[in-house]
Write an enzyme that holds these catalytic residues in place. Structure first.
Site, PDB file in Angstrom:
ATOM      1  N   LEU A 143       0.832  -1.213   0.000  1.00 55.04           N
ATOM      2  CA  LEU A 143       0.000   0.000   0.000  1.00 55.04           C
ATOM      3  C   LEU A 143       0.865   1.260   0.000  1.00 55.04           C
ATOM      4  CD1 LEU A 143      -2.665  -1.247   2.548  1.00 55.04           C
ATOM      5  CD2 LEU A 143      -3.003  -0.926   0.086  1.00 55.04           C
ATOM      6  N   GLY A 144       1.849   1.254  -0.911  1.00 57.85           N
ATOM      7  CA  GLY A 144       2.619   2.461  -1.158  1.00 57.85           C
ATOM      8  C   GLY A 144       1.787   3.413  -1.999  1.00 57.85           C
TER       9      GLY A 144
ATOM     10  N   GLY B  60      -0.072   1.315  -4.787  1.00 62.61           N
ATOM     11  CA  GLY B  60      -0.981   0.330  -4.223  1.00 62.61           C
ATOM     12  C   GLY B  60      -2.149   0.951  -3.488  1.00 62.61           C
TER      13      GLY B  60
ATOM     14  N   SER C 139       0.377   1.005 -15.706  1.00 60.53           N
ATOM     15  CA  SER C 139       0.931   2.298 -16.099  1.00 60.53           C
ATOM     16  C   SER C 139      -0.088   3.411 -15.826  1.00 60.53           C
ATOM     17  CB  SER C 139       1.319   2.283 -17.585  1.00 60.53           C
ATOM     18  OG  SER C 139       1.944   3.504 -17.948  1.00 60.53           O
TER      19      SER C 139
ATOM     20  N   LYS D   4       4.829  -4.335 -20.601  1.00 59.69           N
ATOM     21  CA  LYS D   4       5.069  -3.176 -19.739  1.00 59.69           C
ATOM     22  C   LYS D   4       6.541  -2.781 -19.757  1.00 59.69           C
ATOM     23  CE  LYS D   4       4.125  -0.042 -16.582  1.00 59.69           C
ATOM     24  NZ  LYS D   4       5.328   0.221 -15.809  1.00 59.69           N
TER      25      LYS D   4
ATOM     26  N   HIS E  55       7.041  -0.911 -22.899  1.00 58.96           N
ATOM     27  CA  HIS E  55       6.371   0.383 -22.705  1.00 58.96           C
ATOM     28  C   HIS E  55       7.285   1.358 -21.978  1.00 58.96           C
ATOM     29  CE1 HIS E  55       4.273   3.032 -19.823  1.00 58.96           C
ATOM     30  NE2 HIS E  55       3.351   3.182 -20.744  1.00 58.96           N
ATOM     31  N   ASN E  56       7.929   0.875 -20.900  1.00 61.41           N
ATOM     32  CA  ASN E  56       8.787   1.757 -20.125  1.00 61.41           C
ATOM     33  C   ASN E  56      10.066   2.118 -20.879  1.00 61.41           C
ATOM     34  OD1 ASN E  56       6.816   1.371 -18.201  1.00 61.41           O
ATOM     35  ND2 ASN E  56       8.264   1.174 -16.513  1.00 61.41           N
TER      36      ASN E  56
ATOM     37  N   GLU F  38       9.054   4.860 -23.007  1.00 61.61           N
ATOM     38  CA  GLU F  38       8.909   6.026 -22.125  1.00 61.61           C
ATOM     39  C   GLU F  38      10.247   6.723 -21.907  1.00 61.61           C
ATOM     40  OE1 GLU F  38       8.395   6.084 -17.448  1.00 61.61           O
ATOM     41  OE2 GLU F  38       6.526   5.473 -18.424  1.00 61.61           O
ATOM     42  N   TYR F  39      11.314   5.934 -21.726  1.00 58.30           N
ATOM     43  CA  TYR F  39      12.652   6.515 -21.553  1.00 58.30           C
ATOM     44  C   TYR F  39      12.987   7.419 -22.741  1.00 58.30           C
ATOM     45  CZ  TYR F  39      14.308   3.554 -17.646  1.00 58.30           C
ATOM     46  OH  TYR F  39      14.503   2.949 -16.431  1.00 58.30           O
TER      47      TYR F  39
END
Length: 298
Positions: free
Chosen positions: A8-9, A12, A121, A171, A174-175, A178-179
Protein backbone atom coordinates in the site's frame (compact mmCIF):
# COMPACT_ATOMS: atom_id res chain seq x y z
CA UNK A 1 -16.04 -8.70 -5.56
CA UNK A 2 -13.48 -8.89 -2.78
CA UNK A 3 -9.75 -8.28 -3.30
CA UNK A 4 -6.74 -8.46 -0.99
CA UNK A 5 -4.15 -5.81 -1.87
CA UNK A 6 -0.60 -6.43 -0.66
CA UNK A 7 1.60 -3.34 -0.86
CA UNK A 8 0.00 0.00 0.00
CA UNK A 9 2.62 2.46 -1.16
CA UNK A 10 1.68 5.34 -3.45
CA UNK A 11 0.56 3.11 -6.31
CA UNK A 12 -0.98 0.33 -4.22
CA UNK A 13 -2.95 2.65 -1.96
CA UNK A 14 -4.37 4.65 -4.85
CA UNK A 15 -5.26 1.49 -6.72
CA UNK A 16 -7.04 0.19 -3.62
CA UNK A 17 -9.03 3.42 -3.34
CA UNK A 18 -9.87 3.13 -7.03
CA UNK A 19 -11.25 -0.36 -6.38
CA UNK A 20 -13.35 0.91 -3.47
CA UNK A 21 -14.82 3.60 -5.74
CA UNK A 22 -16.08 0.77 -7.95
CA UNK A 23 -17.78 -1.11 -5.11
CA UNK A 24 -14.98 -3.62 -4.69
CA UNK A 25 -14.37 -4.72 -1.11
CA UNK A 26 -10.68 -4.16 -0.37
CA UNK A 27 -8.66 -5.77 2.40
CA UNK A 28 -5.15 -4.36 2.54
CA UNK A 29 -1.79 -5.16 4.08
CA UNK A 30 1.55 -3.40 4.05
CA UNK A 31 4.58 -3.81 6.30
CA UNK A 32 4.64 -0.04 6.85
CA UNK A 33 0.97 0.76 7.45
CA UNK A 34 0.59 3.51 10.05
CA UNK A 35 -2.22 4.25 12.48
CA UNK A 36 -2.70 7.56 10.72
CA UNK A 37 -3.17 5.82 7.39
CA UNK A 38 -5.81 3.54 8.89
CA UNK A 39 -7.69 6.56 10.21
CA UNK A 40 -7.38 8.46 6.94
CA UNK A 41 -8.71 5.63 4.77
CA UNK A 42 -11.42 3.79 6.72
CA UNK A 43 -12.88 2.48 3.45
CA UNK A 44 -9.97 0.03 3.25
CA UNK A 45 -9.99 -2.85 5.72
CA UNK A 46 -6.37 -2.79 6.86
CA UNK A 47 -4.93 -6.00 8.28
CA UNK A 48 -1.96 -6.18 10.64
CA UNK A 49 -0.32 -9.24 9.11
CA UNK A 50 -0.26 -11.20 5.88
CA UNK A 51 -1.79 -14.19 7.65
CA UNK A 52 -4.64 -12.04 8.94
CA UNK A 53 -5.27 -10.73 5.44
CA UNK A 54 -5.34 -14.18 3.87
CA UNK A 55 -7.55 -15.64 6.61
CA UNK A 56 -10.03 -12.78 6.22
CA UNK A 57 -10.60 -13.23 2.49
CA UNK A 58 -13.39 -15.40 1.16
CA UNK A 59 -12.38 -18.30 -1.12
CA UNK A 60 -11.34 -18.54 -3.86
CA UNK A 61 -9.15 -15.58 -2.93
CA UNK A 62 -8.00 -12.83 -5.28
CA UNK A 63 -4.70 -11.22 -4.26
CA UNK A 64 -3.32 -8.12 -6.03
CA UNK A 65 0.37 -7.44 -5.39
CA UNK A 66 1.82 -3.92 -5.61
CA UNK A 67 5.23 -4.77 -4.18
CA UNK A 68 8.67 -3.57 -5.40
CA UNK A 69 10.17 -5.79 -8.09
CA UNK A 70 12.91 -8.26 -7.30
CA UNK A 71 13.44 -9.86 -3.92
CA UNK A 72 10.40 -8.21 -2.20
CA UNK A 73 8.03 -9.65 -4.81
CA UNK A 74 9.78 -13.00 -4.83
CA UNK A 75 9.55 -13.22 -1.04
CA UNK A 76 5.81 -12.50 -1.04
CA UNK A 77 5.17 -14.96 -3.88
CA UNK A 78 7.10 -17.65 -2.01
CA UNK A 79 5.01 -17.05 1.12
CA UNK A 80 1.76 -17.09 -0.87
CA UNK A 81 2.73 -20.38 -2.51
CA UNK A 82 2.66 -21.94 0.95
CA UNK A 83 -0.35 -20.04 2.31
CA UNK A 84 -2.93 -20.00 -0.48
CA UNK A 85 -5.18 -22.80 -1.65
CA UNK A 86 -5.84 -24.44 -4.96
CA UNK A 87 -7.86 -22.14 -7.21
CA UNK A 88 -6.79 -18.86 -5.58
CA UNK A 89 -5.62 -16.11 -7.95
CA UNK A 90 -2.53 -13.93 -7.58
CA UNK A 91 -2.19 -10.78 -9.70
CA UNK A 92 1.28 -9.23 -9.80
CA UNK A 93 0.61 -5.58 -10.63
CA UNK A 94 4.18 -4.44 -9.98
CA UNK A 95 7.11 -3.96 -12.34
CA UNK A 96 8.58 -7.44 -12.09
CA UNK A 97 10.94 -8.52 -14.84
CA UNK A 98 9.10 -10.99 -17.03
CA UNK A 99 11.76 -13.66 -16.52
CA UNK A 100 11.14 -13.49 -12.76
CA UNK A 101 7.42 -13.64 -13.44
CA UNK A 102 7.82 -16.89 -15.37
CA UNK A 103 9.56 -18.40 -12.34
CA UNK A 104 6.77 -17.17 -10.07
CA UNK A 105 4.19 -18.80 -12.36
CA UNK A 106 5.95 -22.14 -12.03
CA UNK A 107 6.23 -21.82 -8.26
CA UNK A 108 2.51 -21.10 -7.83
CA UNK A 109 1.53 -23.67 -10.45
CA UNK A 110 3.09 -26.40 -8.32
CA UNK A 111 0.42 -25.61 -5.73
CA UNK A 112 -2.36 -25.21 -8.33
CA UNK A 113 -2.56 -21.48 -7.60
CA UNK A 114 -3.36 -19.26 -10.59
CA UNK A 115 -1.34 -16.19 -11.50
CA UNK A 116 -1.76 -13.20 -13.80
CA UNK A 117 0.94 -10.63 -14.51
CA UNK A 118 -0.40 -7.11 -14.87
CA UNK A 119 1.80 -4.30 -16.13
CA UNK A 120 0.39 -1.13 -14.57
CA UNK A 121 0.93 2.30 -16.10
CA UNK A 122 -0.46 5.80 -15.64
CA UNK A 123 1.38 6.82 -12.50
CA UNK A 124 -0.24 7.61 -9.17
CA UNK A 125 -3.03 9.60 -10.83
CA UNK A 126 -3.83 6.69 -13.12
CA UNK A 127 -3.85 4.23 -10.24
CA UNK A 128 -6.37 6.44 -8.45
CA UNK A 129 -8.68 7.37 -11.30
CA UNK A 130 -8.04 4.99 -14.20
CA UNK A 131 -4.91 2.97 -14.92
CA UNK A 132 -3.51 1.41 -18.08
CA UNK A 133 -3.27 -2.36 -17.58
CA UNK A 134 -1.41 -4.95 -19.66
CA UNK A 135 -2.36 -8.46 -18.50
CA UNK A 136 -0.68 -11.79 -19.17
CA UNK A 137 -1.50 -15.33 -18.10
CA UNK A 138 -4.11 -17.98 -18.70
CA UNK A 139 -6.95 -16.52 -20.77
CA UNK A 140 -9.64 -18.34 -18.78
CA UNK A 141 -8.34 -16.93 -15.49
CA UNK A 142 -8.20 -13.47 -17.06
CA UNK A 143 -11.86 -13.87 -17.97
CA UNK A 144 -12.71 -14.75 -14.35
CA UNK A 145 -11.38 -11.40 -13.02
CA UNK A 146 -11.76 -9.23 -16.12
CA UNK A 147 -14.43 -7.14 -14.40
CA UNK A 148 -11.77 -6.10 -11.85
CA UNK A 149 -9.40 -4.87 -14.57
CA UNK A 150 -12.24 -3.07 -16.34
CA UNK A 151 -13.28 -1.35 -13.11
CA UNK A 152 -9.90 0.15 -12.24
CA UNK A 153 -8.67 0.91 -15.78
CA UNK A 154 -9.31 4.05 -17.75
CA UNK A 155 -11.69 3.66 -20.71
CA UNK A 156 -10.18 1.22 -23.22
CA UNK A 157 -7.18 1.07 -20.93
CA UNK A 158 -6.81 -2.66 -20.31
CA UNK A 159 -6.34 -5.74 -22.47
CA UNK A 160 -5.19 -9.34 -22.41
CA UNK A 161 -1.64 -9.45 -23.83
CA UNK A 162 -0.99 -13.18 -24.06
CA UNK A 163 0.44 -16.12 -22.14
CA UNK A 164 2.36 -16.10 -18.88
CA UNK A 165 4.76 -13.17 -18.65
CA UNK A 166 3.36 -11.27 -21.63
CA UNK A 167 1.86 -8.53 -19.47
CA UNK A 168 5.14 -7.70 -17.77
CA UNK A 169 7.05 -8.04 -21.04
CA UNK A 170 4.77 -5.51 -22.74
CA UNK A 171 5.07 -3.18 -19.74
CA UNK A 172 8.87 -3.48 -19.91
CA UNK A 173 8.87 -2.37 -23.55
CA UNK A 174 6.37 0.38 -22.71
CA UNK A 175 8.79 1.76 -20.13
CA UNK A 176 11.67 1.54 -22.58
CA UNK A 177 9.66 3.67 -25.00
CA UNK A 178 8.91 6.03 -22.12
CA UNK A 179 12.65 6.51 -21.55
CA UNK A 180 13.10 7.64 -25.16
CA UNK A 181 10.09 9.96 -25.13
CA UNK A 182 11.16 11.61 -21.89
CA UNK A 183 14.69 12.07 -23.20
CA UNK A 184 13.40 13.74 -26.39
CA UNK A 185 11.24 16.13 -24.38
CA UNK A 186 14.14 16.97 -22.09
CA UNK A 187 16.46 17.62 -25.03
CA UNK A 188 13.88 19.85 -26.70
CA UNK A 189 13.64 22.05 -23.63
CA UNK A 190 17.45 22.04 -23.45
CA UNK A 191 17.50 23.72 -26.87
CA UNK A 192 14.93 26.27 -25.67
CA UNK A 193 17.06 26.95 -22.58
CA UNK A 194 20.17 27.54 -24.70
CA UNK A 195 18.44 29.98 -27.08
CA UNK A 196 18.58 33.78 -26.98
CA UNK A 197 14.88 33.94 -26.13
CA UNK A 198 13.39 34.43 -22.67
CA UNK A 199 10.84 31.67 -23.01
CA UNK A 200 8.10 30.83 -20.51
CA UNK A 201 8.43 27.05 -20.29
CA UNK A 202 5.11 26.64 -18.52
CA UNK A 203 3.41 28.42 -21.41
CA UNK A 204 5.24 26.23 -23.93
CA UNK A 205 4.33 23.01 -22.14
CA UNK A 206 0.73 24.17 -21.76
CA UNK A 207 0.40 24.72 -25.50
CA UNK A 208 2.22 21.50 -26.35
CA UNK A 209 -0.02 19.59 -23.95
CA UNK A 210 -3.20 20.75 -25.70
CA UNK A 211 -3.69 19.82 -29.33
CA UNK A 212 -0.09 19.47 -30.51
CA UNK A 213 1.30 16.32 -32.07
CA UNK A 214 3.38 15.69 -28.92
CA UNK A 215 0.56 16.22 -26.43
CA UNK A 216 -0.09 13.53 -23.84
CA UNK A 217 0.39 12.51 -20.23
CA UNK A 218 4.13 13.18 -20.22
CA UNK A 219 3.67 16.71 -21.53
CA UNK A 220 0.94 17.39 -18.98
CA UNK A 221 3.40 16.27 -16.31
CA UNK A 222 5.97 18.68 -17.76
CA UNK A 223 3.42 21.47 -17.52
CA UNK A 224 2.74 20.60 -13.86
CA UNK A 225 6.47 20.56 -13.11
CA UNK A 226 6.96 24.06 -14.56
CA UNK A 227 3.93 25.33 -12.67
CA UNK A 228 5.65 24.31 -9.44
CA UNK A 229 9.16 25.45 -10.43
CA UNK A 230 9.33 27.66 -13.58
CA UNK A 231 13.07 27.14 -14.14
CA UNK A 232 13.52 23.87 -12.22
CA UNK A 233 15.96 25.67 -9.93
CA UNK A 234 15.20 23.48 -6.93
CA UNK A 235 16.16 20.10 -8.40
CA UNK A 236 19.37 18.42 -9.61
CA UNK A 237 19.75 16.85 -13.02
CA UNK A 238 20.28 13.34 -11.70
CA UNK A 239 17.97 10.74 -13.28
CA UNK A 240 17.45 7.37 -11.64
CA UNK A 241 15.92 4.36 -13.35
CA UNK A 242 13.96 1.44 -12.00
CA UNK A 243 15.34 -1.20 -14.36
CA UNK A 244 12.82 -1.54 -17.18
CA UNK A 245 14.86 0.49 -19.69
CA UNK A 246 17.89 -1.67 -19.03
CA UNK A 247 15.82 -4.83 -19.36
CA UNK A 248 14.39 -3.59 -22.67
CA UNK A 249 17.87 -2.94 -24.07
CA UNK A 250 19.07 -6.34 -22.84
CA UNK A 251 16.14 -8.07 -24.55
CA UNK A 252 16.76 -6.09 -27.73
CA UNK A 253 20.38 -7.25 -27.75
CA UNK A 254 19.27 -10.84 -27.21
CA UNK A 255 16.70 -10.56 -30.01
CA UNK A 256 19.08 -8.57 -32.24
CA UNK A 257 16.66 -5.66 -32.53
CA UNK A 258 18.03 -2.13 -32.94
CA UNK A 259 16.81 0.30 -30.25
CA UNK A 260 19.26 3.25 -30.42
CA UNK A 261 16.88 5.83 -28.96
CA UNK A 262 15.97 3.74 -25.91
CA UNK A 263 19.61 2.71 -25.40
CA UNK A 264 20.86 6.29 -25.57
CA UNK A 265 18.16 7.44 -23.15
CA UNK A 266 19.25 4.74 -20.72
CA UNK A 267 22.93 5.69 -21.02
CA UNK A 268 22.05 9.35 -20.47
CA UNK A 269 20.39 8.40 -17.18
CA UNK A 270 23.50 6.54 -16.12
CA UNK A 271 25.65 9.51 -17.05
CA UNK A 272 23.47 11.91 -15.04
CA UNK A 273 24.56 10.14 -11.85
CA UNK A 274 28.22 10.92 -12.46
CA UNK A 275 28.78 13.92 -10.22
CA UNK A 276 32.38 14.34 -11.35
CA UNK A 277 31.67 13.84 -15.08
CA UNK A 278 35.05 12.09 -15.40
CA UNK A 279 34.73 11.35 -19.12
CA UNK A 280 34.00 15.01 -19.84
CA UNK A 281 37.01 16.02 -17.73
CA UNK A 282 39.24 13.64 -19.70
CA UNK A 283 37.94 14.97 -23.02
CA UNK A 284 38.65 18.52 -21.86
CA UNK A 285 42.15 17.46 -20.84
CA UNK A 286 42.78 15.84 -24.24
CA UNK A 287 41.55 18.96 -26.05
CA UNK A 288 43.91 21.01 -23.93
CA UNK A 289 46.81 18.69 -24.76
CA UNK A 290 46.39 18.63 -28.51
CA UNK A 291 44.95 22.07 -29.12
CA UNK A 292 45.61 24.17 -26.06
CA UNK A 293 41.88 24.56 -25.50
CA UNK A 294 40.81 26.10 -22.21
CA UNK A 295 40.30 23.87 -19.18
CA UNK A 296 37.93 25.07 -16.43
CA UNK A 297 39.40 24.54 -12.97
CA UNK A 298 37.46 24.08 -9.71
Amino acid sequence: MQVGVIGLGKMGLNLALNMVDHDIEVLGYDTNTSKEQKKTYPEIMFKDSLDELLNSLSKPRVIWLMVPAGEPTHSVIKTLSKSLNEGDIVIDGGNSRYTDTLKHYELLKEHKIHMLDCGTSGGVEGARHGASLMVGGNREIFNVVESLFKAVATENGYAYMGENGAGHFVKMVHNGIEYGMMQAIGEGFDVLEASQFDIDYQAVSQVWAHGSIIEGLLMRMVENAFLKDPKLDTIKGRIDDSGEGKWTVEEALKLEVSVPVIAQALFTRYKSRDEEKFAEKLIAAMRNEFGGHKVYKK
